[in-house]
Design a protein around this motif. Sequence first.
Motif, PDB file in Angstrom:
ATOM      1  N   MET A 353       0.832  -1.215   0.000  1.00 40.24           N
ATOM      2  CA  MET A 353       0.000   0.000   0.000  1.00 40.24           C
ATOM      3  C   MET A 353       0.857   1.252   0.000  1.00 40.24           C
ATOM      4  SD  MET A 353      -2.702  -0.783   3.056  1.00 40.24           S
ATOM      5  CE  MET A 353      -3.267   0.907   3.176  1.00 40.24           C
ATOM      6  N   VAL A 354       1.884   1.224   0.871  1.00 44.96           N
ATOM      7  CA  VAL A 354       2.755   2.400   0.992  1.00 44.96           C
ATOM      8  C   VAL A 354       3.416   2.682  -0.361  1.00 44.96           C
ATOM      9  CG1 VAL A 354       4.859   3.291   2.093  1.00 44.96           C
ATOM     10  CG2 VAL A 354       3.178   2.060   3.458  1.00 44.96           C
ATOM     11  N   GLN A 355       3.904   1.615  -1.024  1.00 41.08           N
ATOM     12  CA  GLN A 355       4.566   1.788  -2.329  1.00 41.08           C
ATOM     13  C   GLN A 355       3.568   2.288  -3.379  1.00 41.08           C
ATOM     14  OE1 GLN A 355       7.582  -1.651  -3.039  1.00 41.08           O
ATOM     15  NE2 GLN A 355       6.199  -2.369  -1.450  1.00 41.08           N
ATOM     16  N   ASN A 356       2.320   1.806  -3.316  1.00 38.27           N
ATOM     17  CA  ASN A 356       1.293   2.282  -4.251  1.00 38.27           C
ATOM     18  C   ASN A 356       1.043   3.781  -4.067  1.00 38.27           C
ATOM     19  OD1 ASN A 356      -0.693  -0.789  -3.994  1.00 38.27           O
ATOM     20  ND2 ASN A 356       0.958  -0.295  -5.380  1.00 38.27           N
ATOM     21  N   PHE A 357       0.955   4.220  -2.808  1.00 39.67           N
ATOM     22  CA  PHE A 357       0.727   5.648  -2.544  1.00 39.67           C
ATOM     23  C   PHE A 357       1.915   6.480  -3.010  1.00 39.67           C
ATOM     24  CE2 PHE A 357      -2.158   4.219   1.120  1.00 39.67           C
ATOM     25  CZ  PHE A 357      -3.311   4.465   0.402  1.00 39.67           C
ATOM     26  N   TYR A 358       3.117   5.947  -2.738  1.00 36.22           N
ATOM     27  CA  TYR A 358       4.383   6.591  -3.056  1.00 36.22           C
ATOM     28  C   TYR A 358       4.650   6.670  -4.558  1.00 36.22           C
ATOM     29  CZ  TYR A 358       8.252   6.889   0.441  1.00 36.22           C
ATOM     30  OH  TYR A 358       9.157   7.254   1.380  1.00 36.22           O
ATOM     31  N   MET A 359       4.132   5.659  -5.295  1.00 34.41           N
ATOM     32  CA  MET A 359       4.476   5.449  -6.709  1.00 34.41           C
ATOM     33  C   MET A 359       5.974   5.187  -6.849  1.00 34.41           C
ATOM     34  SD  MET A 359       1.772   5.986  -8.835  1.00 34.41           S
ATOM     35  CE  MET A 359       2.104   6.968 -10.287  1.00 34.41           C
ATOM     36  N   TYR A 360       6.537   4.533  -5.841  1.00 28.26           N
ATOM     37  CA  TYR A 360       7.960   4.216  -5.890  1.00 28.26           C
ATOM     38  C   TYR A 360       8.121   2.849  -5.220  1.00 28.26           C
ATOM     39  CZ  TYR A 360      12.978   4.488  -5.218  1.00 28.26           C
ATOM     40  OH  TYR A 360      14.314   4.211  -5.253  1.00 28.26           O
ATOM     41  N   TYR A 361       8.885   1.964  -5.866  1.00 27.70           N
ATOM     42  CA  TYR A 361       8.890   0.569  -5.409  1.00 27.70           C
ATOM     43  C   TYR A 361      10.252   0.139  -4.859  1.00 27.70           C
ATOM     44  CZ  TYR A 361       4.174   0.317  -7.099  1.00 27.70           C
ATOM     45  OH  TYR A 361       2.835   0.523  -7.246  1.00 27.70           O
ATOM     46  N   TRP A 362      10.201  -0.558  -3.746  1.00 23.67           N
ATOM     47  CA  TRP A 362      11.425  -1.003  -3.066  1.00 23.67           C
ATOM     48  C   TRP A 362      11.907  -2.323  -3.663  1.00 23.67           C
ATOM     49  CZ3 TRP A 362       8.423  -0.647   2.199  1.00 23.67           C
ATOM     50  CH2 TRP A 362       8.133   0.693   2.465  1.00 23.67           C
ATOM     51  N   ASP A 363      13.198  -2.649  -3.391  1.00 22.74           N
ATOM     52  CA  ASP A 363      13.686  -3.956  -3.851  1.00 22.74           C
ATOM     53  C   ASP A 363      13.472  -5.003  -2.749  1.00 22.74           C
ATOM     54  OD1 ASP A 363      15.716  -3.597  -2.025  1.00 22.74           O
ATOM     55  OD2 ASP A 363      17.204  -3.010  -3.511  1.00 22.74           O
ATOM     56  N   GLU A 364      13.746  -6.251  -3.110  1.00 19.97           N
ATOM     57  CA  GLU A 364      13.447  -7.364  -2.209  1.00 19.97           C
ATOM     58  C   GLU A 364      14.228  -7.259  -0.886  1.00 19.97           C
ATOM     59  OE1 GLU A 364      14.053 -11.354  -3.886  1.00 19.97           O
ATOM     60  OE2 GLU A 364      11.862 -11.452  -3.703  1.00 19.97           O
ATOM     61  N   LYS A 365      15.483  -6.822  -1.009  1.00 26.58           N
ATOM     62  CA  LYS A 365      16.331  -6.740   0.192  1.00 26.58           C
ATOM     63  C   LYS A 365      15.691  -5.781   1.203  1.00 26.58           C
ATOM     64  CE  LYS A 365      21.119  -5.671   1.420  1.00 26.58           C
ATOM     65  NZ  LYS A 365      21.104  -4.271   1.854  1.00 26.58           N
ATOM     66  N   GLU A 366      15.199  -4.654   0.697  1.00 25.84           N
ATOM     67  CA  GLU A 366      14.589  -3.661   1.579  1.00 25.84           C
ATOM     68  C   GLU A 366      13.318  -4.226   2.237  1.00 25.84           C
ATOM     69  OE1 GLU A 366      14.448   0.257   0.028  1.00 25.84           O
ATOM     70  OE2 GLU A 366      13.806   1.015   1.986  1.00 25.84           O
ATOM     71  N   ILE A 367      12.518  -4.930   1.432  1.00 23.69           N
ATOM     72  CA  ILE A 367      11.292  -5.535   1.987  1.00 23.69           C
ATOM     73  C   ILE A 367      11.655  -6.532   3.095  1.00 23.69           C
ATOM     74  CG2 ILE A 367       9.348  -7.091   1.445  1.00 23.69           C
ATOM     75  CD1 ILE A 367       8.777  -4.529   0.068  1.00 23.69           C
ATOM     76  N   HIS A 368      12.627  -7.405   2.814  1.00 18.30           N
ATOM     77  CA  HIS A 368      12.978  -8.435   3.806  1.00 18.30           C
ATOM     78  C   HIS A 368      13.505  -7.792   5.090  1.00 18.30           C
ATOM     79  CE1 HIS A 368      13.520 -11.661   0.444  1.00 18.30           C
ATOM     80  NE2 HIS A 368      12.266 -11.341   0.656  1.00 18.30           N
ATOM     81  N   GLU A 369      14.337  -6.761   4.947  1.00 18.02           N
ATOM     82  CA  GLU A 369      14.901  -6.120   6.148  1.00 18.02           C
ATOM     83  C   GLU A 369      13.813  -5.444   6.976  1.00 18.02           C
ATOM     84  OE1 GLU A 369      19.301  -5.281   4.256  1.00 18.02           O
ATOM     85  OE2 GLU A 369      17.971  -3.573   4.590  1.00 18.02           O
ATOM     86  N   ARG A 370      12.906  -4.739   6.269  1.00 19.57           N
ATOM     87  CA  ARG A 370      11.831  -4.051   6.996  1.00 19.57           C
ATOM     88  C   ARG A 370      10.904  -5.064   7.677  1.00 19.57           C
ATOM     89  NH1 ARG A 370      10.761   1.506   5.534  1.00 19.57           N
ATOM     90  NH2 ARG A 370      12.099   2.191   3.850  1.00 19.57           N
ATOM     91  N   LEU A 371      10.641  -6.186   6.966  1.00 19.12           N
ATOM     92  CA  LEU A 371       9.772  -7.223   7.528  1.00 19.12           C
ATOM     93  C   LEU A 371      10.427  -7.843   8.765  1.00 19.12           C
ATOM     94  CD1 LEU A 371       7.277  -9.104   7.359  1.00 19.12           C
ATOM     95  CD2 LEU A 371       8.593 -10.580   5.838  1.00 19.12           C
ATOM     96  N   ASP A 372      11.698  -8.163   8.646  1.00 21.23           N
ATOM     97  CA  ASP A 372      12.424  -8.778   9.761  1.00 21.23           C
ATOM     98  C   ASP A 372      12.343  -7.880  11.003  1.00 21.23           C
ATOM     99  OD1 ASP A 372      14.072 -10.213  11.385  1.00 21.23           O
ATOM    100  OD2 ASP A 372      15.731 -10.383   9.983  1.00 21.23           O
ATOM    101  N   LYS A 373      12.563  -6.594  10.788  1.00 21.58           N
ATOM    102  CA  LYS A 373      12.557  -5.649  11.908  1.00 21.58           C
ATOM    103  C   LYS A 373      11.183  -5.633  12.587  1.00 21.58           C
ATOM    104  CE  LYS A 373      13.949  -0.896  12.718  1.00 21.58           C
ATOM    105  NZ  LYS A 373      14.176   0.355  12.050  1.00 21.58           N
ATOM    106  N   LYS A 374      10.119  -5.536  11.769  1.00 19.03           N
ATOM    107  CA  LYS A 374       8.751  -5.481  12.315  1.00 19.03           C
ATOM    108  C   LYS A 374       8.426  -6.750  13.104  1.00 19.03           C
ATOM    109  CE  LYS A 374       6.175  -1.855  11.198  1.00 19.03           C
ATOM    110  NZ  LYS A 374       5.687  -1.133  12.358  1.00 19.03           N
ATOM    111  N   MET A 375       8.751  -7.921  12.513  1.00 20.35           N
ATOM    112  CA  MET A 375       8.389  -9.191  13.152  1.00 20.35           C
ATOM    113  C   MET A 375       9.183  -9.377  14.452  1.00 20.35           C
ATOM    114  SD  MET A 375       6.133 -10.373  10.977  1.00 20.35           S
ATOM    115  CE  MET A 375       5.720 -11.861  11.837  1.00 20.35           C
ATOM    116  N   THR A 376      10.469  -9.010  14.414  1.00 14.43           N
ATOM    117  CA  THR A 376      11.324  -9.220  15.579  1.00 14.43           C
ATOM    118  C   THR A 376      10.884  -8.308  16.731  1.00 14.43           C
ATOM    119  OG1 THR A 376      13.098  -9.805  14.068  1.00 14.43           O
ATOM    120  CG2 THR A 376      13.756  -9.304  16.318  1.00 14.43           C
ATOM    121  N   VAL A 377      10.581  -7.060  16.405  1.00 12.77           N
ATOM    122  CA  VAL A 377      10.122  -6.133  17.453  1.00 12.77           C
ATOM    123  C   VAL A 377       8.815  -6.650  18.057  1.00 12.77           C
ATOM    124  CG1 VAL A 377       9.162  -3.813  17.837  1.00 12.77           C
ATOM    125  CG2 VAL A 377      11.292  -4.087  16.547  1.00 12.77           C
ATOM    126  N   ALA A 378       7.880  -7.090  17.188  1.00  8.70           N
ATOM    127  CA  ALA A 378       6.581  -7.581  17.687  1.00  8.70           C
ATOM    128  C   ALA A 378       6.790  -8.801  18.581  1.00  8.70           C
ATOM    129  CB  ALA A 378       5.660  -7.912  16.517  1.00  8.70           C
TER     130      ALA A 378
END
Length: 415
Positions: A353-378
């Motif tokens: 959703m964020v990328q759709n609003f932004y009209m700018y797309y992240w690469d896989e490495k960025e997605i995995h790192e952001r996901l890891d951070k969110k899951m680990t903190v939770a």
Amino acid sequence: MAKLNPFEVAQRQLDECAKILKLDSNVHGILRVPMRELHVSLPIRMDDGSVKVFQGFRVQYNDARGPTKGGIRFHPDETIDTVRALAAWMTWKCALLDLPLGGAKGGVICNPKQMSQGELERLSRAYIQSVWRFIGPDKDIPAPDVYTNPQIMAWMMDEYSKIAGKNQFGVITGKPLGVGGSVGRGDATARGGWYVIREVAKECGIDLKKATVAVQGYGNAGYYAAHLAKSLFGCKIVAVSDTKGGIFSKEGLDPEAVREHKAKTGSVVNFPNTKPISNEKLLELEVDILIPAALENVITAKNAPNIKAKIVAELANGPTTPEADGILYKNGVHVAPDFLCNAGGVTVSYFEMVQNFYMYYWDEKEIHERLDKKMTVAYHSVLNTSKEYNVNMRQAAYAVAVKRVAEAMKIRGWI
Ligand code: NAD
């Protein structure tokens, strides 16, 4: 599988949490029921020329923290109570991951396995024609769930965009890459689950390189769970299953080869050099990690005493009944509860959703790192809360999530 009402289970879990938190009874009253639900009848022209009427639902449970979000399930056994339960769990899941979203869920009673692509497309478009007024990129954002997939999301996005008169990629997530999908969404649920399992394994001293794994269900969540178990951590997958039954191999399975076999034959059963195993027996295997990745209420008071896994990582929603929860906790089984363990899907959906609003797309490495951070903190917020209140991990996850939703309701002046 036992015929338990999943919404009653969800309400009982909330009631338990209300006691632990000594929750204000007004807050509790609001959180026990969905804020809005739609029931729609969808007449669809079938390929043989007849018109069949399908029942559909959309439940928006609570939007105190932001627009609601949740998948759409196509299933012959779909019920309004399943959708209500899943919508409640989405509310807790988004709050637990600290996403600026509320919870919702949708469903249609149908059997996609017996429908043509044309019939499925007409049903997907009809669903959007019926609910479009109530959804939208800043209102309620659907996604895939059991037996719905990126193609169905693309049809739904297209139908909504036609009605809106402009492209509205942000109305739905889990889309194919060419129409606003995100890299990393395909395996996000299982990957997020594995980031949590990695933390649980550290906590209970399990070496994942030597760990054995059994997976129930071999769809999006189950297949990727098996694939990542091997590719990320070097675990051995000894059993997997689907609706038709399961397969067991002491030496370990090759998840890719099993997937190819399922694609060719329609099931994992009869995969060469394996022994057949029932779905029930799979749950009771002597493994380090058991991953339920199919449907609700599979671990019950009846089979919970026989569960030998050290970790139960719930990729499915609602696989464990409240009675079974108590038994697993008493027996020292580490449960990674569903709305923590399977939150990777909605987290990467949120990134989409964020990328759709932004009209700018992240690469896989960025997605995995952001996901890891969110899951680990939770995970660590749940673990710390479980120690603070001396409660099991599910009760702790509820405590974190419900507190956040209640706080938003208070700030907004709802109570
Ligand atoms: P899917 O349709 O891709 O796959 C479902 C799998 O479960 C299939 O292999 C099917 O054969 C199997 N199955 C169905 N009924 C079964 C039964 N009675 N016994 C054994 N196997 C059975 O669905 P999915 O997206 O993988 O969802 C599976 C679970 O994960 C659901 O509980 C869903 O709510 C949950 N989940 C999925 C996501 C996601 O992003 N896909 C996110 C969060 C939670």
